[in-house]
Design an enzyme around this catalytic site. Sequence first.
Site, PDB file in Angstrom:
ATOM      1  N   GLU A 238      38.216  34.846  24.367  1.00 25.65           N
ATOM      2  CA  GLU A 238      37.187  34.347  25.289  1.00 25.65           C
ATOM      3  C   GLU A 238      36.033  33.635  24.593  1.00 25.65           C
ATOM      4  O   GLU A 238      35.474  32.687  25.127  1.00 25.65           O
ATOM      5  CB  GLU A 238      36.601  35.511  26.105  1.00 25.65           C
ATOM      6  N   HIS A 254      56.555  51.314  14.276  1.00 29.42           N
ATOM      7  CA  HIS A 254      57.841  51.609  14.905  1.00 29.42           C
ATOM      8  C   HIS A 254      58.433  50.389  15.592  1.00 29.42           C
ATOM      9  O   HIS A 254      59.427  50.505  16.294  1.00 29.42           O
ATOM     10  CB  HIS A 254      57.669  52.774  15.891  1.00 29.42           C
ATOM     11  N   LYS A 349      40.120  32.623  39.523  1.00 25.52           N
ATOM     12  CA  LYS A 349      39.565  33.510  40.565  1.00 25.52           C
ATOM     13  C   LYS A 349      39.397  32.734  41.870  1.00 25.52           C
ATOM     14  O   LYS A 349      39.733  33.217  42.946  1.00 25.52           O
ATOM     15  CB  LYS A 349      38.213  34.090  40.128  1.00 25.52           C
TER      16      LYS A 349
HETATM   17  O1  PA5 Z   1      34.649  37.862  30.472  1.00 26.19           O
HETATM   18  C1  PA5 Z   1      34.860  37.631  31.662  1.00 26.19           C
HETATM   19  O2  PA5 Z   1      34.200  36.798  32.305  1.00 26.19           O
HETATM   20  C2  PA5 Z   1      35.957  38.379  32.377  1.00 26.19           C
HETATM   21  O3  PA5 Z   1      36.748  39.115  31.501  1.00 26.19           O
HETATM   22  C3  PA5 Z   1      35.356  39.253  33.478  1.00 26.19           C
HETATM   23  O4  PA5 Z   1      34.673  40.345  32.912  1.00 26.19           O
HETATM   24  C4  PA5 Z   1      36.456  39.724  34.408  1.00 26.19           C
HETATM   25  O5  PA5 Z   1      37.035  38.615  35.049  1.00 26.19           O
HETATM   26  C5  PA5 Z   1      35.957  40.689  35.466  1.00 26.19           C
HETATM   27  O6  PA5 Z   1      34.827  40.184  36.112  1.00 26.19           O
HETATM   28  P1  PA5 Z   1      33.578  41.146  36.318  1.00 26.19           P
HETATM   29  O7  PA5 Z   1      33.210  41.613  34.936  1.00 26.19           O
HETATM   30  O8  PA5 Z   1      32.527  40.322  36.957  1.00 26.19           O
HETATM   31  O9  PA5 Z   1      34.083  42.256  37.186  1.00 26.19           O
END
Ligand code: PA5
Length: 354
Positions: A238, A254, A349
């Site tokens: 990310e 393993h 999303k």
């Molecule tokens: O880093 C991110 O933006 C995602 O991994 C979010 O954390 C994930 O989509 C979940 O969203 P939220 O943290 O708003 O529940």
Amino acid sequence: MNDLDDLALVERNDPEDYLGRVESFGDQIRDARERAGALDELPSAEGVNSIAVLGMGGSGISGDVARAILGGPSPIFFQTLKGYDLPGWVGENSLIFAMSYSGNTEETLATFEEARRRGARVVIVSTGGQITEWGREFGLPVVEIPSGLQPRAALGYLSVPILIVCSRMGLTPDLGQQIHEAAALLDQRASEWGRGAPSEKNPTKQLATRLFGKLPIVYGTEGLAEVAAYRWKCQFNEVSKVPAWSNSFPELNHNEVVGWKEVAALTREHLGLVVLRHAGEHRRNAKRVAATLPAIQGNLAFAEEIWGEGTSALATLFDLVCFGDYVATYLALGQGVDPSEVEIIGRIKKQLAG
Ligand code: PA5
């Protein structure tokens, strides 16, 4: 690769100051402790036989952190649930933490609703959104955390409240000292690993430089370092926008260990391995690392170990996590990539909501 000691250039590539969030992780932990400590109504602890943390991505990993700290010593079953389905064991004797930074993540909303339907005791941690609205409507405890961060940059805000609430409910021994130690260690790391520490003295900038143009693989020993390894993998994805994977000892002995053979010309050129360790790891896992690295490192561009410090489990875990957060951020900035941007997550999303 961009010069990581050129602070003007670093700032230009980091419009939301992601690096600043990493550098202030110690303060975030202290603030999170205050916020969770200020909740006045907590669920009853009587008869609680299981704890589940509901959440996805940057929010869900808070459950992995909490389980690594609380799940080992505690006789209470502890699991993180990342998805739409709630297992059959969740019921009225379950304590549920519904974690969503935005408060609007559909998987978390689905499991939250089902947990409520089954009469589970729920605590919410969020900046707002639908989950907070529902929490207010049903009179549930809500730990409100600051908005304006990337969820993955809010790991302290998301994980520490779980620890504090469990400790205030008497489900775990007091964790105040561990939180204090972790925050102090992260303050110290900000001067050792932050932007002001030049590359020749800064191991996080050095590792980011070695990883430039490579695919990172992160192994951790079972427990704390395994969770940290998964966090590193997600941060490389990310924050740095590169593919990465993680695995853990002993399990990888393993299966995965066999895979470093047939495409050696490729792995030798492109893959860098980091192994996360700490003094408290199981002694048999230490032997496993010692037996594994010499057997595979010839087929990797490089392999190196990172050791977490700290006397408590929480400080050690956050120390390992924080090292990776700096490395992933410097790798992004070295590549000229904005560490905060995750446009594709929002796009998918939206597509699903439409
Ligand atoms: O880093 C991110 O933006 C995602 O991994 C979010 O954390 C994930 O989509 C979940 O969203 P939220 O943290 O708003 O529940």
